[in-house]
Design an enzyme around this catalytic site. Structure first.
Site, short mmCIF file in Angstrom:
data_model
loop_
_atom_site.label_atom_id
_atom_site.label_comp_id
_atom_site.label_asym_id
_atom_site.label_seq_id
_atom_site.Cartn_x
_atom_site.Cartn_y
_atom_site.Cartn_z
CE LYS A 240 7.89 0.94 5.91
NZ LYS A 240 7.85 0.04 4.74
CE LYS B 141 10.37 4.49 5.20
NZ LYS B 141 10.17 3.64 4.06
ZN ZN Z 1 6.11 -2.01 1.35
#
Ligand code: ZN
Length: 332
Positions: free
Chosen positions: A201, A254
């Site tokens: 992420k 992501k």
């Molecule tokens: Zn968060």
């Protein structure tokens, strides 16, 4: 004279030949729709920065889940906007929390759609960070307390599973959270509940519209101490490797579009199920350009989703899931 490219072109000349040699086939089976649940009754509040998306009360989101189930979409992922936020993010793990209520209602009404739940603190803390924040007495700086946060995340994950969540998706990026959540789930009899870990992420500018949707903008600082630097790729492989060792069943990248190489490298390196999150900013820029008449939304959206799948994603979390389910139907 020879025309070597003719051999390639011969195979492009009709739609039916193109169908037969197509290497990537996007289908509704690949899609997961993110939904936002908020308190209230009969509420369906548009999210201005994400046209076509809403914050919905439990009754409305249940109707939406039934509709998505009817379209053949395999799963939804839920994000919660609690009644009130506090320092401990307590709305995340109370049994009558907003997400817990939504899971129970949706599981009753739409039995054939997977309910995936995002596990993080940022939607529930008054400061908007992904964990419990402590002030370092020595430096005076505020920082997220990793170990304290793990305890809260485990409570949150277990309470989601108790309510009926099918997959737990920790998005916080704390150290050791997959192992902690796995242990917590197992201890409470949820050995069968898979974990979809937000493994790679990145600290991204593409999250902007989501923060409006989930009302989770950090009140101070940013998340770069626990999210990844967009300049790094090998680090993503290390994050994924750690999460798999800790028990992740599905690993996520992501955002998706600026990180297609990461998706491909993870797929090639680990051969694990890979999810890609086609995030709010990636969606909203296309929506905005389409509203101005600069691009064809449907064509561009399907091209983007196909590109993410071609890069190696087995599943795509996308705000286009509902529309794409309709668009893709025509070709069947
Ligand atoms: Zn968060």
């Amino acid at each position: 004279m020879s025309f070597p490219k003719l051999r390639l072109r011969r195979l492009r000349k009709s739609e039916n030949i193109r169908r037969l040699i197509r290497e990537t086939n996007l289908s509704v089976d690949d899609l997961i729709m993110p939904l936002f649940v908020r308190p209230g009754k009969g509420t369906k509040q548009p999210i201005p920065s994400m046209p076509g998306n809403y914050q919905m009360s439990v009754d409305m989101i249940t109707e939406e889940a039934k509709e998505l189930e009817g379209l053949g979409i395999p799963g939804i992922i839920l994000f919660g906007i609690p009644e009130k936020k506090d320092e401990m993010g307590s709305g995340a793990y109370t049994d009558d929390g907003i997400i817990q209520q939504a899971i129970i209602a949706i599981k009753k009404a739409a039995k054939n759609i997977l309910v995936i739940t995002d596990v993080c603190m940022c939607e529930y803390t008054d400061h908007g960070h992904c964990g419990f924040v402590r002030r370092d007495d020595r430096t005076g700086h505020f920082d997220v307390d990793n170990d304290m946060t793990l305890e809260l995340l485990v409570k949150e994950a277990v309470s989601h599973a108790k309510a009926g969540a099918d997959i737990i998706a920790p998005s916080d990026m704390m150290d050791g959270r997959v192992a902690a959540i796995r242990d917590g789930l197992d201890e409470h009899g949820f050995e069968q509940t898979p974990i979809m870990a937000y493994s790679a992420k990145y600290a991204s500018g593409f999250y902007g519209p989501f923060r409006e949707a989930a009302e989770s903008t950090p009140g101070f600082g940013d998340r770069s101490s626990y999210q990844m630097d967009p300049h790094n790729a090998s680090e993503a492989l290390r994050e994924v490797s750690l999460d798999i060792d800790e028990g992740a069943d599905i690993v996520m990248v992501k955002p998706a579009l600026a990180y297609l190489d990461i998706i491909r490298r993870i797929k090639d390196t680990f051969d694990y199920p890979v999810a890609a999150y086609n995030v709010s900013g990636e969606f909203s820029v296309v929506k905005a350009a389409a509203e101005k008449g600069w691009i064809d939304e449907k064509r561009v959206a399907l091209e983007i989703l196909t590109g993410i799948k071609r890069a190696g994603a087995d599943m795509i979390l996308t705000y286009w899931a509902k529309d794409a389910a309709g668009w893709l139907k025509k070709y069947v």
